[in-house]
Each structure stands twice: as C-alpha cells, then as structure tokens.
Design an enzyme around this catalytic site. Structure first.
Site, PDB file in Angstrom:
ATOM      1  N   CYS A   1     -19.741   1.890  -2.604  1.00 56.51           N
ATOM      2  CA  CYS A   1     -19.878   1.221  -3.904  1.00 56.51           C
ATOM      3  C   CYS A   1     -21.192   1.421  -4.644  1.00 56.51           C
ATOM      4  O   CYS A   1     -21.166   1.649  -5.854  1.00 56.51           O
ATOM      5  CB  CYS A   1     -19.581  -0.256  -3.736  1.00 56.51           C
ATOM      6  SG  CYS A   1     -17.814  -0.466  -3.394  1.00 56.51           S
TER       7      CYS A   1
ATOM      8  N   GLY B   1     -35.833   1.809   4.792  1.00 57.55           N
ATOM      9  CA  GLY B   1     -35.242   2.754   5.738  1.00 57.55           C
ATOM     10  C   GLY B   1     -34.843   4.040   5.067  1.00 57.55           C
ATOM     11  O   GLY B   1     -35.566   4.565   4.219  1.00 57.55           O
TER      12      GLY B   1
ATOM     13  N   GLU C   1     -19.051  -4.958   3.324  1.00 60.98           N
ATOM     14  CA  GLU C   1     -18.374  -4.515   4.536  1.00 60.98           C
ATOM     15  C   GLU C   1     -19.176  -4.949   5.761  1.00 60.98           C
ATOM     16  O   GLU C   1     -20.393  -5.078   5.710  1.00 60.98           O
ATOM     17  CB  GLU C   1     -18.201  -2.993   4.498  1.00 60.98           C
ATOM     18  CG  GLU C   1     -17.165  -2.600   3.476  1.00 60.98           C
ATOM     19  CD  GLU C   1     -16.961  -1.096   3.371  1.00 60.98           C
ATOM     20  OE1 GLU C   1     -17.158  -0.380   4.364  1.00 60.98           O
ATOM     21  OE2 GLU C   1     -16.591  -0.652   2.273  1.00 60.98           O
TER      22      GLU C   1
ATOM     23  N   GLU D   1     -14.901  -8.718  -6.939  1.00 63.01           N
ATOM     24  CA  GLU D   1     -15.100  -9.063  -5.530  1.00 63.01           C
ATOM     25  C   GLU D   1     -16.525  -8.700  -5.118  1.00 63.01           C
ATOM     26  O   GLU D   1     -17.026  -7.648  -5.472  1.00 63.01           O
ATOM     27  CB  GLU D   1     -14.086  -8.268  -4.683  1.00 63.01           C
ATOM     28  CG  GLU D   1     -14.208  -8.477  -3.200  1.00 63.01           C
ATOM     29  CD  GLU D   1     -14.178  -9.958  -2.840  1.00 63.01           C
ATOM     30  OE1 GLU D   1     -13.186 -10.626  -3.151  1.00 63.01           O
ATOM     31  OE2 GLU D   1     -15.161 -10.441  -2.239  1.00 63.01           O
ATOM     32  N   PHE D   2     -17.162  -9.601  -4.355  1.00 66.42           N
ATOM     33  CA  PHE D   2     -18.555  -9.371  -3.966  1.00 66.42           C
ATOM     34  C   PHE D   2     -18.735  -9.216  -2.455  1.00 66.42           C
ATOM     35  O   PHE D   2     -19.857  -9.258  -1.961  1.00 66.42           O
ATOM     36  CB  PHE D   2     -19.444 -10.515  -4.472  1.00 66.42           C
ATOM     37  CG  PHE D   2     -19.387 -10.687  -5.971  1.00 66.42           C
ATOM     38  CD1 PHE D   2     -20.118  -9.840  -6.796  1.00 66.42           C
ATOM     39  CD2 PHE D   2     -18.588 -11.644  -6.553  1.00 66.42           C
ATOM     40  CE1 PHE D   2     -20.067  -9.978  -8.184  1.00 66.42           C
ATOM     41  CE2 PHE D   2     -18.526 -11.793  -7.939  1.00 66.42           C
ATOM     42  CZ  PHE D   2     -19.269 -10.949  -8.763  1.00 66.42           C
TER      43      PHE D   2
ATOM     44  N   ARG E   1     -18.183   6.421   3.974  1.00 68.10           N
ATOM     45  CA  ARG E   1     -18.259   6.926   2.604  1.00 68.10           C
ATOM     46  C   ARG E   1     -19.715   6.915   2.126  1.00 68.10           C
ATOM     47  O   ARG E   1     -20.400   5.913   2.252  1.00 68.10           O
ATOM     48  CB  ARG E   1     -17.361   6.076   1.678  1.00 68.10           C
ATOM     49  CG  ARG E   1     -15.885   6.305   1.979  1.00 68.10           C
ATOM     50  CD  ARG E   1     -14.995   5.464   1.095  1.00 68.10           C
ATOM     51  NE  ARG E   1     -14.899   4.088   1.539  1.00 68.10           N
ATOM     52  CZ  ARG E   1     -14.119   3.156   0.961  1.00 68.10           C
ATOM     53  NH1 ARG E   1     -13.388   3.471  -0.083  1.00 68.10           N
ATOM     54  NH2 ARG E   1     -14.070   1.925   1.427  1.00 68.10           N
TER      55      ARG E   1
ATOM     56  N   ASP F   1       0.865  -1.180   0.000  1.00 66.18           N
ATOM     57  CA  ASP F   1       0.000   0.000   0.000  1.00 66.18           C
ATOM     58  C   ASP F   1       0.898   1.225   0.000  1.00 66.18           C
ATOM     59  O   ASP F   1       1.888   1.272   0.726  1.00 66.18           O
ATOM     60  CB  ASP F   1      -0.941   0.026   1.206  1.00 66.18           C
ATOM     61  CG  ASP F   1      -2.152   0.906   0.927  1.00 66.18           C
ATOM     62  OD1 ASP F   1      -3.268   0.375   0.788  1.00 66.18           O
ATOM     63  OD2 ASP F   1      -1.971   2.149   0.824  1.00 66.18           O
TER      64      ASP F   1
ATOM     65  N   LEU G   1     -34.375  -6.327   1.631  1.00 65.86           N
ATOM     66  CA  LEU G   1     -35.730  -5.768   1.598  1.00 65.86           C
ATOM     67  C   LEU G   1     -35.992  -4.960   2.863  1.00 65.86           C
ATOM     68  O   LEU G   1     -37.134  -4.831   3.302  1.00 65.86           O
ATOM     69  CB  LEU G   1     -36.767  -6.887   1.473  1.00 65.86           C
ATOM     70  CG  LEU G   1     -36.919  -7.533   0.095  1.00 65.86           C
ATOM     71  CD1 LEU G   1     -37.975  -8.622   0.122  1.00 65.86           C
ATOM     72  CD2 LEU G   1     -37.276  -6.486  -0.967  1.00 65.86           C
TER      73      LEU G   1
END
Ligand code: NAD
Ligand code: UGA
Length: 454
Positions: free
Chosen positions: A283, A276, A160, A156-157, A350, A33, A273
């Site tokens: 993302c 809110g 978080e 990638e799926f 974010r 990084d 579902l």
C-alpha cells in the site's frame, strides 16, 4: 443486534478480515472471490492469508459465512462491500478496473425493490464513490430495475500482521456518504465495534485501556482523501526517521536513542519511528504514487510525499551500499538474507525491501540464500524465478555466508542462535537492517555488528 446481510467482494487481507469479523458478530456474510482456489480453501475453513487470530474467528463465524465465486442475487436490505485490489497504473494512478468490474457485476444482480448500501472499502481515488454510483445507476436504468442503492466510502486502516486486532479494535471508523440511509445502515453494521458489545475472541483480546472508536461521518471526497493522507503521513514519518538515521551515522549519534527521545514527545508519538531499510508492502508505494498522480492532475506537486518516496528508495540502496563498503567486493560472496516478507507477522512480499536486495545483490554477482519463518512458500509460488537458495533455519542460512543481513523484523530474529551461526559462517558481518539485534550479543558471539544509524 439484528443480523444484517453482507456481501463482501474480494477476499484478500481487507475483505476476508472485515467479513470474518462481521460474521463473528453474527451478521450473515457472503464472501465472493473470483479466484476459485481461494474460495475452495475458505470453504474448507483454511485461512488464505497469514494473520494472527484469523483462523479462530473464521471458525467461530462459520455458520454465518458462505463462500462463492460469483455474486448472488441482491434483494431486500443489505450491505455490499467492494474490497478488491486497486494496483498502480503506469502513471501511478490507482487502477480501478477491478472496482469497475465488481460494481458492474453488483448492478447486474440488484433485484427490483432492493435497498442496498454499496461500500467502497478498497483504497480508491477521490471521486470513486460518485464513479461507482454512476456505474450502478446507469446499469439499473438500462435493465429497467427500480431499487434503492446508496454508495458510501468506508476506507480501511488495518495493517497486515495485526489485521484482526485492527478490525475489532480500530482507532476510528470513517464513513463518507451523501446518504443518511447509508450512514444509518453502516452504523448498525458496525455497532458491535462502535459499542464493543462482542465477546473478545481469546486469541485477540481487547487492548487494555481501549476506548470506544469514534465514527467519523463526512463527505465521500473527504473520506477518500483521508485514506491517502493517512498512508502518506505514515510513509513520511518513517522516511523522516530514516533520513535522520543516515545523518546520525555521519555525526556519530544513535538513531534508536534519538527516535525514543523524540517519540516521548506526545505531539510526535513513538510509533512508526523505527529506522531501517525503509517501508514496503502493497500500500505505501502504490498509495503515495496515487497521491502524487492526484496532485499532478490538479497541477500541484506534493513535495513532502515525493521526498518521502525518494528517501525510501535511497534507504534501500543505503543498505546495499553498506554491504558493499563492508565486503568491498560483492561478486562471488555468499549473503544470507533473514526475512522475505515486507514486515514481520505476514507472508506478504508485495514491494518487500527483500526483493530490492535480492535484485541488486544478484546483479552485483553475490550468491543469495534466504530464510523466512512463513513467507517462503508464498515466495516460491509468486516469485518462482527468484535467484536464491532457500534455507530451513537460521543456522543453515548462515552456513558459508560472508555476511548475514536482517531484512524483516520477525520477532524470532531477535533471538538468533548467534554462536551456532558464527561457527557456520565464512565471514563475520551481521548487517542489522532493522536495528533488531543487540550489538553486544552479536559481538559476544565473535561477529561484527553493523546497524542503521547507530
Ligand atoms: P488482495 O489483492 O489481497 O485481494 C483482492 C481480492 O479480490 C483477490 O483475492 C481477487 O481475486 C479478488 N477480486 C478481484 N476482482 C474481483 C471481482 N470482480 N469479484 C470477486 N473478487 C475479486 O487485496 P487487499 O490487500 O485486501 O487490498 C484490497 C484493497 O484494500 C486495496 O485497495 C488496498 O489498497 C486496500 N487496503 C489494503 C490493506 C492491506 O493491508 N492489505 C489495508 C487497507 C486497505
Ligand atoms: C499500512 C498502514 O499502516 C495501514 O494503516 C493501512 O491500512 C495499510 O498500510 C494499507 O493501506 O494497506 P501495512 O502496509 O500493512 O499497513 O504495514 P505497516 O505496519 O504500516 O508497515 C509498512 C512498512 O513500513 C513495512 O515495510 C514496515 O516494516 C515499515 N515500517 C513500519 C518501518 O520501516 N518503520 C516503522 O516504524 C514502521
């Protein structure tokens, strides 16, 4: 399993979690990084993101992990994963500058005779595998280096807050490449996941009835589009239930009961579902914007995705308007926001709906107090100018408030100390923007309950 050499470029949510899992299986992983603070903390064994179970597998894979600020020379056989950010450009398109920089650095370090698979793990637009391949092959030619570099798209799926579980026990693995060598090496890399041959870490046990994940091998373009289709679909599903939540309120139905009833239909399914305040995070917003930009490059308007974005924007404002309706005048009121993170179990803010609430309510003259179980340090670091007071706990938050709003679905907010909060508040209103609380518990504490679509 024969250990493989893996270089991970970018140690955010995706790079760190994926690399840590691979090191846990025994692969030799070099994490790169360019942010020296991140590398320093990782070297000290401290996770730089808040993810359940991550510290445990980091510690277990420590001997197979190396952390650096620059990419080492790449020789022999190995896998290089590009997992850097792909933020939105002004026109919504994905900004590939970090990917380009990483690919260029990789190309400069490939040694003669190397046999590498370079993987686009970041979410990138269609054509990016070919784009990365072009950057690398042109650079190798300019350097006069002969090496085998195969490029693959491997989206990638993970979500978080459950990144470790999603990495160890995914629903599927998708590999898009024209190269059978890349497919073979990636199949070998992921064998512990595909065959579930690793010992589950105690903190991240294998889910009951978990079935071996299919490996989907396809073209780079289909793999790239799959990622955008998945995120667009999930965002649309949430916007769908949010759109109905407003209708439910108008006709006098309860959206939580409607969602449960439709979710039991196996063709619909119960997840995503939860009505809110709408979706946020790093993302869904940027990926729906990228899909719309992709469509417009082909002169094609993706009307459903566009509407999902618009419904999401409206849903955040629906919560602001609800507060205004209840309190009538916002100027001079004190409002407590429970939660800053874009969802529970993460410290990521974010595109968090909380940021919209802070901005809108501040503009309307309200005084804002906030609490979050883990995101407050990251809020102070990343949003130093946020016009808010920070509260240590829920009761301190409620003190003198005219209204308290549940903004993030943290589990601990399901068990709020409502009586103590009621005693501390100036007003009575609890606006449950996540439909997390039981109306009866709130009213039993002498407070007024307002949810979303119920
Ligand atoms: P992030 O912003 O958390 O981390 C990216 C890291 O890359 C940063 O630490 C940055 O310092 C580093 N970096 C940038 N350029 C570099 C370079 N040239 N060399 C070394 N390091 C470099 O990102 P993230 O949330 O992990 O997302 C990464 C990608 O994965 C994005 O495309 C995102 O859309 C996608 N994705 C994210 C998630 C998620 O849940 N966050 C899930 C699936 C896919
Ligand atoms: C999402 C996808 O779920 C991942 O599969 C994907 O890999 C990732 O984006 C990505 O590409 O980065 P993430 O954004 O981490 O993951 O979190 P989600 O659980 O999808 O939640 C996104 C937002 O939707 C949150 O604000 C959450 O509160 C909201 N949400 C989710 C709802 O409002 N209702 C729901 O029913 C579910």
């Amino acid at each position: 399993m024969a250990p493989m050499r893996v270089t991970i470029i970018g140690t955010g949510y995706v790079g760190l979690t994926t690399g840590t899992a691979l090191a846990y299986f025994g692969h030799e992983v070099t994490f790169v990084d360019k942010n020296p603070e991140i590398v320093e903390r990782l070297r000290a064994g401290v996770p730089t993101i808040h993810e359940a179970g991550l510290a445990e597998i980091m510690e277990a894979g420590r001997c197979s992990s190396v952390f650096r600020t620059d990419i080492p020379e790449l020789s022999g056989t190995g896998v290089v994963m590009i997992a850097v950010g792909t933020p939105s450009k002004r026109n919504g398109d994905a900004d590939l500058s970090f990917v380009d920089a990483a690919a260029t650095e990789v190309a400069d370090l490939v040694q003669p005779g190397a046999r590498l698979v370079v993987v686009n793990k970041s979410t990138v637009p269609v054509g990016s595998a070919r784009h990365v391949e072009g950057i690398i092959s042109r650079r190798l030619a300019a350097r006069g280096v002969e090496a085998e570099v195969h490029v693959a798209s491997n989206p990638e799926f993970l979500a978080e807050g459950r990144a470790v579980l999603d990495t160890l026990y995914p629903d599927r693995i998708v590999i898009g490449t024209e190269s059978p060598i890349a497919t073979g090496l990636l199949r070998e890399l992921y064998a512990p996941i595909l065959e579930q041959t690793f010992e589950p870490p105690p903190g991240s046990p294998r889910p009951e009835r978990y079935e071996l994940p299919p490996l989907i091998t396809t073209t780079p373009t289909s793999a790239e589009l799959t990622k955008y289709a998945a995120n667009s679909f999930l965002a649309t599903k949430i916007s769908f239930i949010n759109e109905f939540s407003v209708l439910a309120e108008k006709v006098g139905a309860d959206i939580t009961e409607v969602a449960r009833a439709i979710g039991l239909d196996q063709r619909i399914g119960p997840r995503f579902l939860q009505a809110g305040i709408g979706w946020g995070g790093s993302c869904f917003g940027k990926d729906t914007a990228a899909v719309l930009a992709l469509g417009s490059a082909y002169d094609y308007d993706l009307q459903l995705v566009r509407s999902a974005v618009e419904v999401n924007r409206r849903q955040r404002m629906f919560v602001v308007d609800k507060l205004q309706q209840q309190l009538k005048v916002l100027r001079g009121t004190t409002i407590g926001l429970l939660g800053l993170a874009f969802k529970g179990n993460t410290d990521d803010m974010r595109d968090s709906p909380a940021l919209t609430l802070v901005q809108e309510l501040h503009e309307r003259g309200a005084v804002l107090r906030v609490h979050d179980p883990v995101a407050m340090p990251s809020a102070k670091r990343h949003f130093p100018d946020l016009p808010v007071e920070y509260a240590d706990d829920e009761v301190q938050l409620a003190c003198g408030c005219d209204a308290v709003v549940v903004v993030t679905d943290w589990d601990q907010y399901r068990r709020l100390p409502l009586e103590r909060m009621a005693a501390a508040m100036r007003g009575r209103l609890v606006l449950d923007a996540r439909n997390l609380l039981q109306r009866q518990s709130v009213t039993a504490a002498g407070l007024d309950y307002v949810g979303i679509g119920r």
